[in-house]
Design a protein around this motif. Structure first.
Motif, PDB file in Angstrom:
ATOM      1  N   PRO A 154       0.731  -1.486   0.331  1.00  0.00           N
ATOM      2  CA  PRO A 154      -0.166  -0.081   0.139  1.00  0.00           C
ATOM      3  C   PRO A 154       0.487   1.438  -0.026  1.00  0.00           C
ATOM      4  N   GLN A 155       1.938   1.080   0.522  1.00  0.00           N
ATOM      5  CA  GLN A 155       2.505   2.238   0.747  1.00  0.00           C
ATOM      6  C   GLN A 155       2.732   2.879  -0.398  1.00  0.00           C
ATOM      7  N   VAL A 156       3.323   1.328  -1.962  1.00  0.00           N
ATOM      8  CA  VAL A 156       4.136   1.785  -2.839  1.00  0.00           C
ATOM      9  C   VAL A 156       2.453   2.707  -3.666  1.00  0.00           C
ATOM     10  N   ALA A 157       1.840   1.816  -3.819  1.00  0.00           N
ATOM     11  CA  ALA A 157       1.076   2.085  -4.474  1.00  0.00           C
ATOM     12  C   ALA A 157      -0.001   3.112  -4.231  1.00  0.00           C
ATOM     13  N   ALA A 158      -0.182   4.168  -2.854  1.00  0.00           N
ATOM     14  CA  ALA A 158      -0.152   5.266  -2.484  1.00  0.00           C
ATOM     15  C   ALA A 158       0.419   6.389  -3.190  1.00  0.00           C
ATOM     16  N   GLN A 159       1.329   6.133  -3.654  1.00  0.00           N
ATOM     17  CA  GLN A 159       2.456   7.272  -4.182  1.00  0.00           C
ATOM     18  C   GLN A 159       1.579   7.427  -5.469  1.00  0.00           C
ATOM     19  N   ALA A 160       1.091   6.491  -6.568  1.00  0.00           N
ATOM     20  CA  ALA A 160       1.246   6.679  -7.891  1.00  0.00           C
ATOM     21  C   ALA A 160       0.223   7.862  -8.002  1.00  0.00           C
ATOM     22  N   HIS A 161       0.006   8.334  -9.616  1.00  0.00           N
ATOM     23  CA  HIS A 161      -0.619   8.869  -9.768  1.00  0.00           C
ATOM     24  C   HIS A 161      -2.454   8.447 -10.492  1.00  0.00           C
ATOM     25  N   HIS A 162      -1.800   6.970 -10.701  1.00  0.00           N
ATOM     26  CA  HIS A 162      -3.415   6.251 -11.601  1.00  0.00           C
ATOM     27  C   HIS A 162      -3.275   5.473 -11.068  1.00  0.00           C
ATOM     28  N   GLN A 163      -4.352   3.644 -10.292  1.00  0.00           N
ATOM     29  CA  GLN A 163      -3.950   2.952  -9.393  1.00  0.00           C
ATOM     30  C   GLN A 163      -5.106   2.089 -10.842  1.00  0.00           C
ATOM     31  N   LEU A 164      -5.018   1.011 -11.189  1.00  0.00           N
ATOM     32  CA  LEU A 164      -5.334  -0.350 -11.605  1.00  0.00           C
ATOM     33  C   LEU A 164      -5.923  -1.387 -11.208  1.00  0.00           C
ATOM     34  N   GLN A 165      -6.448  -1.699 -10.963  1.00  0.00           N
ATOM     35  CA  GLN A 165      -6.771  -3.012  -9.833  1.00  0.00           C
ATOM     36  C   GLN A 165      -7.314  -4.538 -11.244  1.00  0.00           C
ATOM     37  N   VAL A 166      -6.903  -5.065 -10.992  1.00  0.00           N
ATOM     38  CA  VAL A 166      -7.093  -7.056 -10.618  1.00  0.00           C
ATOM     39  C   VAL A 166      -7.666  -7.578 -10.094  1.00  0.00           C
ATOM     40  N   THR A 167      -8.818  -7.924 -10.550  1.00  0.00           N
ATOM     41  CA  THR A 167      -9.716  -8.700 -10.121  1.00  0.00           C
ATOM     42  C   THR A 167      -9.759 -10.328 -10.519  1.00  0.00           C
ATOM     43  N   LYS A 168     -10.198 -10.929  -9.955  1.00  0.00           N
ATOM     44  CA  LYS A 168     -10.535 -12.609 -10.217  1.00  0.00           C
ATOM     45  C   LYS A 168     -10.988 -12.800 -10.095  1.00  0.00           C
ATOM     46  N   HIS A 169     -12.593 -13.412 -10.989  1.00  0.00           N
ATOM     47  CA  HIS A 169     -13.936 -13.968 -10.841  1.00  0.00           C
ATOM     48  C   HIS A 169     -13.417 -15.300 -12.034  1.00  0.00           C
ATOM     49  N   ARG A 170     -14.465 -16.158 -10.439  1.00  0.00           N
ATOM     50  CA  ARG A 170     -14.056 -17.331 -10.965  1.00  0.00           C
ATOM     51  C   ARG A 170     -16.062 -18.067 -10.761  1.00  0.00           C
ATOM     52  N   ALA A 171     -16.208 -18.164 -11.405  1.00  0.00           N
ATOM     53  CA  ALA A 171     -17.621 -19.396 -12.474  1.00  0.00           C
ATOM     54  C   ALA A 171     -17.589 -20.547 -12.386  1.00  0.00           C
ATOM     55  N   ARG A 172     -18.774 -21.040 -12.798  1.00  0.00           N
ATOM     56  CA  ARG A 172     -18.683 -23.198 -12.187  1.00  0.00           C
ATOM     57  C   ARG A 172     -18.030 -23.561 -13.236  1.00  0.00           C
ATOM     58  N   ASP A 173     -17.830 -22.970 -14.407  1.00  0.00           N
ATOM     59  CA  ASP A 173     -16.628 -24.151 -15.229  1.00  0.00           C
ATOM     60  C   ASP A 173     -15.721 -22.660 -16.142  1.00  0.00           C
ATOM     61  N   HIS A 174     -15.348 -21.803 -15.530  1.00  0.00           N
ATOM     62  CA  HIS A 174     -14.031 -20.881 -16.098  1.00  0.00           C
ATOM     63  C   HIS A 174     -13.773 -20.006 -15.028  1.00  0.00           C
ATOM     64  N   ALA A 217      -5.857   4.358   5.090  1.00  0.00           N
ATOM     65  CA  ALA A 217      -5.585   4.637   3.592  1.00  0.00           C
ATOM     66  C   ALA A 217      -5.598   6.227   2.661  1.00  0.00           C
ATOM     67  N   ARG A 218      -6.742   6.100   3.409  1.00  0.00           N
ATOM     68  CA  ARG A 218      -6.664   8.477   2.793  1.00  0.00           C
ATOM     69  C   ARG A 218      -6.024   8.518   3.147  1.00  0.00           C
ATOM     70  N   GLU A 219      -5.641   8.600   4.606  1.00  0.00           N
ATOM     71  CA  GLU A 219      -4.240   9.160   4.688  1.00  0.00           C
ATOM     72  C   GLU A 219      -3.850   9.371   4.427  1.00  0.00           C
ATOM     73  N   MET A 220      -2.604   7.846   3.425  1.00  0.00           N
ATOM     74  CA  MET A 220      -1.270   8.144   2.710  1.00  0.00           C
ATOM     75  C   MET A 220      -2.211   8.957   1.296  1.00  0.00           C
ATOM     76  N   LEU A 221      -3.152   8.711   1.149  1.00  0.00           N
ATOM     77  CA  LEU A 221      -3.834   9.538  -0.131  1.00  0.00           C
ATOM     78  C   LEU A 221      -2.927  10.634  -0.592  1.00  0.00           C
ATOM     79  N   GLU A 222      -3.703  11.546   0.724  1.00  0.00           N
ATOM     80  CA  GLU A 222      -3.821  12.145   0.461  1.00  0.00           C
ATOM     81  C   GLU A 222      -2.528  13.058   0.899  1.00  0.00           C
ATOM     82  N   SER A 223      -1.802  12.259   1.881  1.00  0.00           N
ATOM     83  CA  SER A 223      -0.307  13.394   2.151  1.00  0.00           C
ATOM     84  C   SER A 223       0.873  12.816   0.742  1.00  0.00           C
ATOM     85  N   ALA A 224       0.353  11.710  -0.037  1.00  0.00           N
ATOM     86  CA  ALA A 224       1.383  11.203  -0.918  1.00  0.00           C
ATOM     87  C   ALA A 224       1.965  13.046  -1.734  1.00  0.00           C
ATOM     88  N   PRO A 225       2.304  12.952  -2.323  1.00  0.00           N
ATOM     89  CA  PRO A 225       3.172  13.895  -3.042  1.00  0.00           C
ATOM     90  C   PRO A 225       2.603  14.116  -4.407  1.00  0.00           C
TER      91      PRO A 225
END
Length: 566
Positions: A499-519, A553-561
């Motif tokens: 989180p310390q690294v992610a909070a410094q980013a200008h943008h953030q992409l989230q990767v999510t895995k979804h599991r269904a019955r067959d795939h 988390a909010r504090e980390m994001l707000e305090s990041a340069p």
């Protein structure tokens, strides 16, 4: 700069399209969600080896593409134009941005195809172009710094390219000069016996001094000399038969005299008299020629012996060399030409020796210049890495590059032996990096080296794939800030679980895995400011997100340069 990526039927991705902006972008998600898939895709688009295993189960093929925007004057633009891989109306680097579209298709049978701006391209072309577009640092990249060749390569990244390339060119030229010299010496050594034989044979034939056409002339002369008496007797006998009393000429004269009287009585005899008169004249001319020939016939036993001896010499040498006697002049000419060529071998070796010496001097100068540039770069890198170590929780430690010149060594990378030395604790003497640094220390030093090396790269996009493993807490925040600082000059993509690294980013992409019955499928989404708070909180607190973790988390994001740039 990377503008977007489109992925179809790759690994566990059905189909996604991701857009990228400038600055630092953090790519986060649960372990195993597939955060590194984007890195894998970019690697494939830049020429990495692909196979059928990367195609999503049940799909016919994986289809990958990525777009890049090149700034005016980007070196890749000229290369693309030279390779006929740039549209005629595309920016020429003088003041317009240039768009580049890469596409790669990998079939379920493993067959791969690639395109650059819609035109078919080879893997080699993708790799060459990739050197100007993206610099990827993998999770275990710091391990490479334990190897001397990687240490040398990193140091050379801080030296002007022309200085490094000059040594490589000089070494190649020196190797080529030495090869030509050895080949010439080998040819000369192998030709030694041939040279001696040619000198003997040439002298032997040259002593005869055969001339073109001479053999035919002396064989004809030999025939005359050998049968001179017989020819003279025949000539003299024939001459007497014509001119002697009772010979052909007097007899014809008597016949003509008698007929000339009869012509007065019978004109029919006139043509006959004319024929006989003509015959008498020709007989007289033949007699004169026989006399002249008889006068020229030479009865010379001495000359005959000379001619016989010369013909015998012709025949002996012709048999020895397996040619016809009249071919000896041509054979002598060929032998003399070959002898001259072999004799010139000595002079050629001398010329090649001088060329090799000149190439050696050029290599010496180039290697010395590279050594000097490396020492200057090493001093700068020593200071920078030592400073970074203080920030990364290694207070009192210091870094030094040991550079030793080996005059006896010659290679494409110069004559310097380079080794990274580190003292992890205050007062300790620097020792080789491979013998001193622990896993955590190595990862921090390696990260510092990667960040510093990235700042020297000509590419527009830097990718860090979980290079922050092995660190945490305040050190992780420092790492994030260093990556964010790089993001002010480059486009930085960082796959991270901190989180310390992610909070410094200008943008953030989230990767999510979804599991269904067959795939199972993976999705990648750009996070809003509020969504980033929850994502950072999950990195901080695990499965359960509490008000405290959200506030943190909010504090980390707000305090990041980087907050002021969003």
């Amino acid at each position: 700069m990377l503008s977007h990526i489109t992925i179809r039927d790759f690994a566990i991705i059905d189909g996604i399209e991701v857009e990228f902006g400038p600055g630092m972008t953090a790519l986060t998600g649960e372990t195993g969600a597939g955060k590194s898939i984007l890195v894998d895709v970019i690697g494939l688009l830049l020429g990495d080896r692909g196979d059928a295993g990367s195609v999503r189960s049940g799909a016919v093929q994986a289809d990958l593409s990525a777009g890049f925007d090149l700034h005016p004057g980007h070196p890749a633009s000229g290369w693309l134009r030279a390779q006929a891989l740039l549209d005629a109306d595309a920016g020429d680097g003088g003041g317009e941005r240039t768009g580049v579209l890469l596409r790669r298709v990998i079939g379920a049978q493993g067959k791969s195809r690639a395109w650059i701006n819609g035109r078919p391209a080879t893997m080699a072309q993708l790799k060459t172009l990739g050197q100007w577009l993206v610099d990827i640092h993998g999770q275990h990249a710091h391990q490479q710094f334990l190897q001397r060749h990687a240490q040398r390569a990193l140091l050379d990244g801080f030296v002007e390219d022309d200085v490094v390339r000059r040594v490589a060119r000089a070494y190649a030229a020196l190797q080529e000069a030495r090869l030509h010299l050895e080949e010439a010496r080998s040819r000369l050594a192998n030709a030694s016996d041939r040279l001696d034989l040619l000198r003997f044979q040439t002298a032997e034939i040259a002593e005869l001094a055969p001339a073109p056409g001479e053999y035919a002339e002396i064989t004809a002369e030999q025939t005359l000399l050998a049968h001179g008496s017989e020819v003279l007797s025949a000539l003299q006998g024939a001459h007497e038969a014509i001119d002697a009393d009772g010979g052909i000429d007097p007899a014809l004269g008597q016949v003509l005299s008698g007929l000339q009287e009869a012509v007065r009585h019978d004109r029919r005899l006139g043509p006959v008299c004319e024929l006989l008169e003509s015959a008498r004249i020709q007989v007289q001319e033949a007699g004169d020629e026989l006399r002249r020939l008889a006068d020229r016939v030479e009865i010379n036993p001495g000359r005959l012996s000379e001619v016989d001896a010369r013909i015998a010499a012709y025949l002996r040498l012709a048999r020895k060399h397996g040619v016809e006697p009249d071919q000896l002049p041509e054979l002598l000419q060929k032998m003399e030409a070959e002898l001259a060529e072999l004799d010139a071998g000595d002079a050629a070796v001398e010329d090649l020796e001088q060329a090799a010496e000149a190439a050696g001097r050029e290599y010496d100068d180039a290697a010395a210049a590279l050594g000097s540039a490396r020492r200057e770069a090493a001093r700068r890198l020593d200071t920078a890495v030592t400073a970074a170590m203080q920030e990364l929780g290694m207070a009192g430690g210091h870094f030094r590059i040991d550079l030793q010149t080996r005059p006896e060594e010659t290679g494409p990378h110069g004559r310097d032996r380079i080794e990274f030395m580190v003292a992890a604790n205050p007062g300790a003497a620097p020792k080789p990096l491979s013998r001193v640094a622990s896993g955590g220390e190595l990862s921090r030093i390696g990260l510092a080296l990667q960040v510093l090396a990235s700042a020297e790269q000509p590419v527009g996009t830097l990718i860090f794939d979980e290079v922050d493993s092995g660190i945490s807490g305040a050190v992780a925040e420092v790492v994030g800030r260093k990556l964010q600082d790089l993001g002010r000059r480059y486009q930085v993509l960082c796959v991270t679980h901190l989180p310390q690294v992610a909070a410094q980013a200008h943008h953030q992409l989230q990767v999510t895995k979804h599991r269904a019955r067959d795939h199972t499928r993976t999705e990648i989404a750009a996070l809003t400011a509020e969504a980033r708070v929850e994502a950072i909180a999950r990195l901080l607190g695990g499965v359960t997100v509490t008000e405290r973790s959200l506030a943190h988390a909010r504090e980390m994001l707000e305090s990041a340069p980087a907050a002021s740039d969003r």
